[in-house]
Write an enzyme that holds these catalytic residues in place. Structure first.
Site, mmCIF file in Angstrom:
data_model
loop_
_atom_site.group_PDB
_atom_site.id
_atom_site.type_symbol
_atom_site.label_atom_id
_atom_site.label_comp_id
_atom_site.label_asym_id
_atom_site.label_seq_id
_atom_site.Cartn_x
_atom_site.Cartn_y
_atom_site.Cartn_z
ATOM 1 N N SER A 97 0.983 -1.071 -0.138
ATOM 2 C CA SER A 97 -0.131 -0.199 -0.353
ATOM 3 C C SER A 97 0.547 1.453 -0.163
ATOM 4 C CB SER A 97 -0.955 -0.228 1.132
ATOM 5 O OG SER A 97 -0.940 0.992 1.370
ATOM 6 N N TYR A 135 -0.150 -1.066 10.518
ATOM 7 C CA TYR A 135 -0.492 -2.026 9.152
ATOM 8 C C TYR A 135 0.724 -0.805 8.022
ATOM 9 C CZ TYR A 135 -2.839 -0.900 4.467
ATOM 10 O OH TYR A 135 -3.688 -1.510 3.021
HETATM 11 N N1 NAP Z 1 -8.846 -0.494 -1.150
HETATM 12 C C1 NAP Z 1 -7.588 0.128 -0.738
HETATM 13 O O1 NAP Z 1 -7.926 1.840 -1.293
HETATM 14 C C2 NAP Z 1 -6.023 -0.746 -0.466
HETATM 15 C C3 NAP Z 1 -5.146 0.755 -0.784
HETATM 16 C C4 NAP Z 1 -4.473 0.258 -0.397
HETATM 17 C C5 NAP Z 1 -3.699 -1.336 -0.426
HETATM 18 N N2 NAP Z 1 -4.963 -2.535 -0.507
HETATM 19 C C6 NAP Z 1 -4.269 -3.489 -0.183
HETATM 20 O O2 NAP Z 1 -5.000 -4.304 -1.145
HETATM 21 C C7 NAP Z 1 -5.694 -6.047 -0.314
HETATM 22 C C8 NAP Z 1 -7.165 -5.509 -0.651
HETATM 23 O O3 NAP Z 1 -7.492 -4.734 0.086
HETATM 24 P P1 NAP Z 1 -9.080 -4.518 0.410
HETATM 25 O O4 NAP Z 1 -9.258 -2.999 0.109
HETATM 26 O O5 NAP Z 1 -9.918 -5.490 -1.026
HETATM 27 O O6 NAP Z 1 -9.666 -5.506 1.560
HETATM 28 P P2 NAP Z 1 -9.503 -6.688 2.338
HETATM 29 O O7 NAP Z 1 -9.783 -6.124 3.727
HETATM 30 O O8 NAP Z 1 -7.837 -6.715 2.864
HETATM 31 O O9 NAP Z 1 -10.481 -8.068 1.312
HETATM 32 C C9 NAP Z 1 -10.265 -8.320 0.813
HETATM 33 C C10 NAP Z 1 -10.117 -9.684 0.401
HETATM 34 O O10 NAP Z 1 -9.413 -9.983 1.402
HETATM 35 C C11 NAP Z 1 -10.279 -11.438 2.278
HETATM 36 N N3 NAP Z 1 -10.125 -11.427 3.075
HETATM 37 C C12 NAP Z 1 -9.530 -10.449 4.763
HETATM 38 N N4 NAP Z 1 -9.548 -10.144 5.869
HETATM 39 C C13 NAP Z 1 -9.767 -12.320 5.657
HETATM 40 C C14 NAP Z 1 -8.559 -12.848 6.247
HETATM 41 N N5 NAP Z 1 -8.230 -12.639 7.615
HETATM 42 N N6 NAP Z 1 -8.516 -14.539 5.879
HETATM 43 C C15 NAP Z 1 -8.972 -14.720 4.522
HETATM 44 N N7 NAP Z 1 -9.512 -13.354 3.802
HETATM 45 C C16 NAP Z 1 -9.506 -11.937 4.565
HETATM 46 C C17 NAP Z 1 -11.723 -10.387 2.330
HETATM 47 O O11 NAP Z 1 -12.865 -11.492 2.098
HETATM 48 P P3 NAP Z 1 -13.320 -12.622 3.351
HETATM 49 O O12 NAP Z 1 -13.838 -10.675 4.365
HETATM 50 O O13 NAP Z 1 -14.695 -13.215 3.085
HETATM 51 O O14 NAP Z 1 -12.096 -13.282 4.561
HETATM 52 C C18 NAP Z 1 -12.064 -10.078 0.690
HETATM 53 O O15 NAP Z 1 -12.005 -11.465 -0.170
HETATM 54 C C19 NAP Z 1 -5.253 -5.572 0.899
HETATM 55 O O16 NAP Z 1 -3.698 -5.813 0.942
HETATM 56 C C20 NAP Z 1 -4.542 -3.968 1.261
HETATM 57 O O17 NAP Z 1 -3.788 -3.537 1.738
HETATM 58 C C21 NAP Z 1 -6.360 -1.629 -0.817
#
Ligand code: NAP
Length: 274
Positions: A145, A158
């Site tokens: 990120s 984080y």
């Molecule tokens: N979105 C943004 O703005 C942003 C910005 C910078 C970086 N990122 C990075 O992009 C990635 C994806 O982010 P995101 O916004 O989509 O949110 P996320 O909360 O990381 O969720 C992404 C996916 O991961 C699963 N997940 C989350 N915690 C889990 C756990 N403990 N065990 C198994 N599965 C888990 C969720 O499904 P379930 O809830 O069904 O488990 C979902 O399918 C992350 O690594 C984040 O750091 C995102």
């Protein structure tokens, strides 16, 4: 476009596949003909996605309901994938939701984030990467990120864990590239995912907000070309400002220094900077 199945097939494991960027990876990889292991905690979402992808693209799917903060689930994930040739690992799960200072949250919540963003990607990269290295082909993508660029209040743990993912991916890139395996850090800025939209209303019109499908298209186009992909022109400009030194030269330089100290072979790996 490259033949992703030929490079990284026949199976990909998407850890964190039920929505957002992970689901976008699943769609794009399925369209490229890769079979998919879809992993997350919410079984119904995984089953629906798996059904859609089988029907639309004629691929095979498996689903694994697991919690990536639970150490014991790592062994089950390995066992469930034992007879599959996983050529691509996308470690996507890992966002933080909301903001609070380190001391205003229980220690357990910080440790869970370390498990999710540091220990579990280490375990999966070690298990699946070893097989890729032996086969001399494959890919590992760890999501980081823009928050990894510095420490900061309210997301201190984080930011630290996402720095770990970036530095780990860069090191694995240098170690594995000579063995035919592409490791890469995918650096992501604000992206329209369900988790982030649910965590703050401010996200909906955040400047430069990206769509998951665009992040994924850039990532898969860059995979194999260099150690770090920064998705989005605006995000690239920010990261270039914050990390002005070319990463490839820096990774090679640090690797050479370590090799010199410990009498290891000096290997220069070529690749593109983001
Ligand atoms: N979105 C943004 O703005 C942003 C910005 C910078 C970086 N990122 C990075 O992009 C990635 C994806 O982010 P995101 O916004 O989509 O949110 P996320 O909360 O990381 O969720 C992404 C996916 O991961 C699963 N997940 C989350 N915690 C889990 C756990 N403990 N065990 C198994 N599965 C888990 C969720 O499904 P379930 O809830 O069904 O488990 C979902 O399918 C992350 O690594 C984040 O750091 C995102």
């Amino acid at each position: 476009m490259r033949d992703l199945r030929a490079h990284y097939g026949p199976w990909a494991l998407v850890a964190g596949a039920s929505d957002g960027i992970g689901a976008a990876f699943a769609h794009k990889l399925a369209a490229s003909g890769l079979n998919l292991v879809l992993l997350a905690r919410r079984a119904p979402l995984l089953e629906t996605l798996a059904g859609e992808l089988r029907q639309a693209h004629g691929i095979e799917t498996r689903t694994i309901v697991a919690d990536l903060t639970v150490e014991a689930d790592a062994e089950r994930i390995r066992a469930d994938c034992e007879e599959l040739e996983i050529g691509l690992l996308i470690y996507n799960a890992g966002a933080t939701h909301g903001a609070a200072t380190f001391h205003d949250k229980p220690l357990e919540s910080a440790l869970a984030l370390v498990e999710l963003n540091c220990r579990m990607p280490l375990r999966l990269a070690h298990a699946f990467g070893a097989k890729m290295r032996a086969r001399r082909r494959g890919g590992i993508v760890l999501l980081s990120s823009l928050a990894s660029m510095s420490g900061g209040s309210h997301t201190a743990v984080y930011n630290a864990t996402k720095s770990f993912d970036m530095i780990l991916a860069e090191g694995l890139w240098h170690e594995l590239k000579p063995h035919g395996v592409d490791a890469m850090c995918l650096m992501v800025g604000a992206t329209r995912t369900p988790s982030m939209l649910a965590s703050s209303a401010a996200f909906a019109d955040y400047p430069g907000l990206m769509e998951p499908a665009d992040v994924v298209a850039e990532a898969l186009a860059f995979l194999g070309r260099g150690p770090m992909c920064v998705a989005g022109a605006r995000n690239r400009a920010i990261v270039r400002h914050l990390l002005p030194n070319p990463r490839v030269a820096q990774i090679n330089g640090l690797s050479s220094a370590t090799a010199g100290i410990y009498g290891k072979p000096v290997i220069d790996v070529s690749g593109e900077d983001f």
